[in-house]
Design an enzyme around this catalytic site. Structure first.
Site, PDB file in Angstrom:
ATOM      1  N   ASP A 278       0.830  -1.196   0.000  1.00 42.17           N
ATOM      2  CA  ASP A 278       0.000   0.000   0.000  1.00 42.17           C
ATOM      3  C   ASP A 278       0.875   1.260   0.000  1.00 42.17           C
ATOM      4  O   ASP A 278       1.902   1.312   0.689  1.00 42.17           O
ATOM      5  CB  ASP A 278      -0.873  -0.034   1.269  1.00 42.17           C
ATOM      6  CG  ASP A 278      -1.842   1.133   1.339  1.00 42.17           C
ATOM      7  OD1 ASP A 278      -2.638   1.298   0.402  1.00 42.17           O
ATOM      8  OD2 ASP A 278      -1.788   1.888   2.340  1.00 42.17           O
ATOM      9  N   GLU A 314       1.468  -0.316  -4.996  1.00 39.69           N
ATOM     10  CA  GLU A 314       0.613   0.803  -5.394  1.00 39.69           C
ATOM     11  C   GLU A 314       1.456   2.069  -5.521  1.00 39.69           C
ATOM     12  O   GLU A 314       1.869   2.647  -4.512  1.00 39.69           O
ATOM     13  CB  GLU A 314      -0.483   1.029  -4.344  1.00 39.69           C
ATOM     14  CG  GLU A 314      -1.397   2.199  -4.710  1.00 39.69           C
ATOM     15  CD  GLU A 314      -2.201   2.737  -3.524  1.00 39.69           C
ATOM     16  OE1 GLU A 314      -3.274   3.314  -3.768  1.00 39.69           O
ATOM     17  OE2 GLU A 314      -1.756   2.605  -2.369  1.00 39.69           O
TER      18      GLU A 314
END
Ligand SMILES: [Ca+2]
Ligand SMILES: [Ca+2]
Length: 576
Positions: A278, A314
């Protein structure tokens, strides 16, 4: 006073250490089993034995996965044997556990619910799943973690996770977890201990990591900066880029790195096959060099625990920045250039971006990503949990929705499908909760139905039928996705092949590429227009190829006669 707080901090540390050593035990057991493997020989032998095992596993998986493509209208004589390879190329399904399937009737999706739906996932043709965060947290979305070693109590237990992993692996499905290490929850013990320590620190005194190592885990400063929040009762501030309750970690701190390694080791030891990283471009704000180093360190560590470990990150940025992050040596970056309502997939499906241009983008990704990491695996997707649903972007046009899914499934690398895309579910506005609504298994049977995030707006309905009805309707979006996944599982070249454009046949909404993997070359012929087209293959690089399979909107046939390929509107043909 100082001593009391200091003792509190140390006590917290000891508590963490006790937990770590407890948790570390499981990791040690796994470490031992890896060492046991090593006893049988060097790494190469180990790889060979993995390969033998893989071939057996491949056969089992190839017999069961996504067995019947389903066809409508014209006869479809092109169904091929499945060729599923057991490597890091996968068809991924992104699951928001909270809204997926509820196994125990409390209205909240859970790990056992995912386990109960693995047959559905496998039947669709997916062989990888990404679970959005599952660790203990204070919110419905669970991106603020309070304990990296615990499954969130709303989602189940460690045993449920072990069971899910086992059931995934039985089906040849790999499972990756969302790993959130840019920040923790403000309720995480590391942060609360650090804040308590700072509260008792005399004004003007510098924190001492010997006294409380947790002050080194976060970004504290004694001045207010952008995205910094005050530590109560002090002159200290901490960085919280996403939210005041999600303090940013200092990933250059060696002791924190050791803790994160132990956490990774624990989950890898349990059988987790990869992590979705993330917010990787926020590790250190605006510092791609440091962030790629951080990714490299963490990936190398994970690889040391499992040589097949997968990682996808990401980096929500333009193509050039995403390419830069491949310098980290980690296998995958999500391809944001293709994604979202103004991304190239949705525009190509809508007809505002032409197939020939899409091919130029494919070539650019191939060149730019490989330049930074020759072993890169692209990670294309249409939307994810942070974006409005594709059905909204395409105004519920079922043909365009199918086209977007079909294009995705011919792209190189690992396609990621956000749960609900395969049935054309809707979102509403920009509120995150509205992008994460309950998966619509059935309009009539409430079994497993979740209540969804409590702050989601009421009354958001889907323009398309539930899973149950779409499964029974061969013309549905779901069955189109299933056929697209089937084509992918029949043709490993689609994921792995090196792309070349057949320039003479690329023009506007018509485009042709070849993909070569090992000693096999296939062609992909695209018609993204709303009209039928005839593609004259005579004299082209693919004029000796035959139809191997195709995707059409409503089961119309694609034919090849006298070197002319006749394709209906918005169709894709695979040739070999
Ligand atoms: Ca539940
Ligand atoms: Ca950060």
């Amino acid at each position: 006073m100082k001593n009391k707080k200091y003792i509190l901090c140390m006590l917290g540390m000891v508590m963490t250490m006790v937990c770590m050593s407890g948790c570390g035990k499981a990791a040690n057991d796994i470490q031992e089993s890896y060492e046991e493997l090593e006893v049988h020989g060097n790494r190469q032998e180990k790889e060979e034995s993995t390969q033998e095992h893989s071939q057996a596993a491949d056969t089992a998986v190839n017999e069961t996965a996504n067995a019947v493509g389903g066809w409508i209208g014209e006869e479809y004589p092109y169904e091929q044997e499945l060729q599923i390879v057991d490597d890091n190329y996968r068809n991924y399904y992104e699951i928001f556990v909270y809204s997926f399937y509820d196994s125990d009737g409390d209205g909240i999706g859970d790990l056992n619910g995912v386990t109960q739906k693995l047959d559905y996932i496998q039947d669709m043709g997916f062989n990888g799943i990404w679970l959005m965060p599952v660790f203990q947290s204070t919110t419905y979305h669970k991106y603020d973690i309070t304990d990296y070693m615990q499954i969130d109590s709303e989602y189940g237990s460690t045993e449920d996770m072990q069971n899910l992993i086992e059931e995934c692996h039985k089906r040849g499905i790999r499972i990756i977890l969302d790993f959130v290490m840019n920040h923790t929850s403000s309720q995480h013990l590391w942060f609360t201990q650090a804040c308590e320590y700072l509260e008792q620190l005399p004004r003007g005194a510098e924190p001492d990591e010997q006294e409380c190592p947790y002050v080194g885990y976060y970004h504290f400063a004694n001045e207010q900066k952008q995205d910094y929040y005050q530590v109560k009762n002090t002159d200290w501030y901490y960085e919280g880029v996403f939210w005041s309750e999600m303090p940013d970690l200092n990933l250059e701190n060696e002791q924190l790195r050791a803790e994160l390694e132990q956490i990774a080791s624990y989950w890898i030891g349990m059988g987790i096959d990869g992590f979705r990283m993330d917010a990787a471009m926020h590790f250190e704000e605006n510092d791609a060099t440091t962030n790629t180093e951080i990714l490299n360190w963490f990936y190398e560590y994970c690889l040391s625990q499992n040589p097949d470990f997968y990682m996808v990150s990401e980096v929500w940025a333009n193509e050039a920045t995403v390419a830069d992050y491949y310098a980290s040596g980690t296998p995958s970056m999500f391809n944001f250039d293709l994604a979202d309502k103004e991304g190239k997939l949705i525009k190509a499906a809508r007809g505002t971006y032409k197939a020939a241009n899409l091919v130029q983008s494919m070539l650019k990704y191939q060149t730019d990503f490989a330049a930074k990491n020759p072993d890169y695996i692209d990670a294309p997707f249409i939307t994810n949990h942070d974006m409005g649903r594709v059905a909204n972007a395409l105004r519920n046009d079922p043909d365009d929705l199918k086209m977007a899914g079909g294009l995705l499934m011919t792209l190189s690398g690992n396609p990621f499908v956000y749960y609900g895309e395969e049935i054309g579910m809707s979102s509403a506005g920009t509120k995150d909760e509205n992008k994460r609504l309950p998966f619509i298994w059935s309009d009539t049977d409430t079994a497993g139905m979740t209540k969804g995030p409590k702050d989601a707006d009421a009354g958001i309905t889907s323009a398309f039928a539930d899973v149950e009805e779409q499964q029974a309707d061969l013309d549905s979006i779901l069955n189109y996705y299933k056929r697209a996944l089937r084509l992918r599982n029949e043709n490993p070249e689609l994921a792995r092949g090196t792309i070349e454009a057949v320039e003479t046949l690329c023009d506007g909404h018509q485009a042709v590429i070849t993909k070569t993997w090992e000693d096999s070359t296939i062609a992909v012929v695209y018609n993204t227009s709303d009209e039928a087209i005839e593609v004259n293959l005579a004299g082209s690089a693919i004029d000796s190829m035959a139809i191997r399979g195709y995707l059409t909107l409503h089961g119309e046939a694609i034919t090849l006669e006298n070197g002319v390929l006749t394709m209906p509107a918005q169709s894709i043909c695979i040739m070999k």
